[in-house]
Design an enzyme around this catalytic site. Structure first.
Site, PDB file in Angstrom:
ATOM      1  N   LEU A   1      12.229  -9.941  42.159  1.00 29.58           N
ATOM      2  CA  LEU A   1      13.000  -9.581  41.150  1.00 29.58           C
ATOM      3  C   LEU A   1      12.575 -10.374  39.718  1.00 29.58           C
ATOM      4  O   LEU A   1      12.871  -9.751  38.657  1.00 29.58           O
ATOM      5  CB  LEU A   1      14.277  -9.805  41.229  1.00 29.58           C
ATOM      6  CG  LEU A   1      15.014  -9.119  42.474  1.00 29.58           C
ATOM      7  CD1 LEU A   1      16.451  -9.709  42.774  1.00 29.58           C
ATOM      8  CD2 LEU A   1      15.264  -7.681  42.342  1.00 29.58           C
TER       9      LEU A   1
ATOM     10  N   TYR B   1       5.651  -2.778  28.245  1.00 24.65           N
ATOM     11  CA  TYR B   1       6.453  -3.316  29.445  1.00 24.65           C
ATOM     12  C   TYR B   1       6.133  -2.341  30.508  1.00 24.65           C
ATOM     13  O   TYR B   1       5.911  -2.553  31.642  1.00 24.65           O
ATOM     14  CB  TYR B   1       7.950  -3.290  28.950  1.00 24.65           C
ATOM     15  CG  TYR B   1       8.843  -3.521  30.287  1.00 24.65           C
ATOM     16  CD1 TYR B   1       9.035  -4.572  30.799  1.00 24.65           C
ATOM     17  CD2 TYR B   1       9.739  -2.518  30.475  1.00 24.65           C
ATOM     18  CE1 TYR B   1       9.734  -4.961  32.099  1.00 24.65           C
ATOM     19  CE2 TYR B   1      10.823  -2.791  31.862  1.00 24.65           C
ATOM     20  CZ  TYR B   1      10.666  -4.025  32.333  1.00 24.65           C
ATOM     21  OH  TYR B   1      11.552  -4.101  33.259  1.00 24.65           O
TER      22      TYR B   1
ATOM     23  N   PRO C   1      74.144 -10.005  34.481  1.00 23.89           N
ATOM     24  CA  PRO C   1      75.255  -9.517  35.278  1.00 23.89           C
ATOM     25  C   PRO C   1      76.140  -8.880  34.888  1.00 23.89           C
ATOM     26  O   PRO C   1      76.582  -8.767  33.709  1.00 23.89           O
ATOM     27  CB  PRO C   1      75.682 -11.078  35.702  1.00 23.89           C
ATOM     28  CG  PRO C   1      74.384 -11.931  35.493  1.00 23.89           C
ATOM     29  CD  PRO C   1      74.043 -11.405  34.406  1.00 23.89           C
TER      30      PRO C   1
ATOM     31  N   LYS D   1       4.748  -2.978  34.391  1.00 27.72           N
ATOM     32  CA  LYS D   1       5.360  -2.856  35.718  1.00 27.72           C
ATOM     33  C   LYS D   1       4.374  -1.863  36.526  1.00 27.72           C
ATOM     34  O   LYS D   1       4.494  -1.937  37.668  1.00 27.72           O
ATOM     35  CB  LYS D   1       6.678  -2.318  35.182  1.00 27.72           C
ATOM     36  CG  LYS D   1       8.003  -2.812  35.015  1.00 27.72           C
ATOM     37  CD  LYS D   1       8.265  -3.978  36.096  1.00 27.72           C
ATOM     38  CE  LYS D   1       9.224  -4.850  35.912  1.00 27.72           C
ATOM     39  NZ  LYS D   1       9.734  -5.897  36.976  1.00 27.72           N
TER      40      LYS D   1
ATOM     41  N   ASN E   1      18.874   1.937  33.739  1.00 29.39           N
ATOM     42  CA  ASN E   1      19.735   0.996  33.172  1.00 29.39           C
ATOM     43  C   ASN E   1      20.827   0.378  34.084  1.00 29.39           C
ATOM     44  O   ASN E   1      21.632   0.969  34.407  1.00 29.39           O
ATOM     45  CB  ASN E   1      20.358   1.247  31.875  1.00 29.39           C
ATOM     46  CG  ASN E   1      19.399   1.551  30.831  1.00 29.39           C
ATOM     47  OD1 ASN E   1      18.788   0.783  30.144  1.00 29.39           O
ATOM     48  ND2 ASN E   1      18.795   3.011  30.948  1.00 29.39           N
TER      49      ASN E   1
END
Length: 371
Positions: A53, A103, A281, A107, A132
């Protein structure tokens, strides 16, 4: 199973570690950016599988995409090969791997390094291209719109939406954990396999913001989300995790009169509303009936008599209830009803009504129970 989690201190990694910690069949080794190469090398000798991860997605300089995603993954594969242990690797990639931004390219190259490892070692590599991911512990004002919106709205800070109609795909972190565990427990051959995290939710940014503002206002409106909608249910859980620690509690509006006090608690268009009362009461509440609306009475403290009379006759029914018994009394339509405090202390009663009270359509008709 001995399992190594890289990026164990991150959003997904910390959730996975929390899921695995109570399971006796897993022994978890955690790795993060403070873990040395020697410590990582010792870990891969011990474990049966790796959940990879670790990575970067918003570095200060673009060159770190290569070092933090590609080089790190290649180095991990090499350490496993040097140990001569063709163990399976589950990799959290991104749907952006289909794009040509820095990015996404990093990956995609990390996936290629894992494919080389699978081909050379015969080990299994499972790749999740994640949309997401949202849920507790995600860092706000970084790379998650849900985390940012949750944090800002929970702290009464502004949010910015460039295009309210922009639709994004979301997956809840606990659903992702179930997908990961299913793959870790699956008997599968070697080679590269691609998996999807399910279920996913297509939601516009405008709708996301609308829901989160609804959650923030719920302390005043008392309305809770529609939990039949799975995304709303999971988003609400996520939103609450972003509250400031000194903002967990809130006060209800208390309505007081000579009989005692009453406060509404929860309202739901699909499930009605809940409110609580304190009655002195000797005091009687009620003496009305409903055509459609139904209710449930639960005395929590004290003693009471709940009386009923069908509006077409004079026969009065009585139910004695005590807070020690946790006894629920249903209020059917067409019966005028009342509750009298017959004890010496304050009567505390929890009420549920099948619909939210609407002063324009109250469905509450006064009629004395005792003829």
């Amino acid at each position: 199973m001995k399992l190594l989690i890289t990026g164990a201190k991150g959003f997904i990694g910390s959730n996975l570690a929390a899921w695995l910690r109570p399971l006796p069949e897993y022994q978890v080794y955690e790795s993060d950016r403070t873990t040395s190469a020697q410590e990582l090398a010792r870990a891969v000798v011990e474990v049966d599988a790796v959940v990879h991860l670790a990575g970067v997605n918003r570095p200060p300089v673009a060159a770190e995409f290569q070092t933090g995603n590609v080089d790190l993954t290649a180095r991990l594969c090499q350490l496993i090969q040097d140990a001569d242990r063709p163990i399976p690797i589950l990799f959290a990639s991104s749907t952006q791997a289909e794009l040509d931004n820095p990015y996404g390219v990093s990956k995609r190259r990390a996936e290629a390094a894992l494919a080389d490892y699978a081909r050379q070692s015969g080990a299994r590599v499972c790749i999740f291209r994640l949309p997401n991911v949202f849920g507790k512990w995600c860092r706000p004002n970084y790379n998650s719109v849900v985390a940012t919106f949750c944090h800002n709205i929970a702290h009464d800070l502004p949010i910015s939406i460039s295009d309210p109609e922009r639709e994004m795909q979301f997956v809840y972190v606990d659903d992702l954990m179930r997908c990961f565990l299913a793959e870790l427990q699956a008997a599968a051959p070697g080679g590269v396999q691609h998996r999807e995290a399910t279920p996913t939710y297509p939601v516009t940014l405008g709708r996301l913001a609308e829901l989160l503002h609804f959650f923030r206002q719920s302390r005043q409106t008392l309305r809770i989300p529609d939990f039949n909608d799975a995304f709303s249910y999971k988003l609400y859980s996520t939103y609450l995790s972003y509250l400031a620690p000194d903002d967990f509690a809130y006060d209800l509006t208390k309505h007081t009169d000579p009989r005692g006090s009453l406060a509404e608690f929860i309202k739901s268009p699909s499930s009605g509303q809940i409110f609580v009362s304190r009655t002195k009461p000797g005091i009687t509440r009620g003496n009305h009936f409903h055509h459609l609306k139904t209710e449930k009475f639960l005395v929590l403290e004290g003693q009471a008599i709940i009386r009923f009379r069908h509006i077409h006759n004079n026969e009065v029914l009585e139910y004695r209830v005590d807070g020690e018994d946790y006894r629920v009394v249903d209020i059917p339509p067409g019966y005028t009803h009342s509750i009298e405090n017959v004890g010496s202390e304050t009567l505390v009663t929890l009420f549920w009504a099948s619909e939210i009270f609407d002063p324009e359509k109250p469905d509450t008709i006064w009629e004395q129970v005792l003829p």
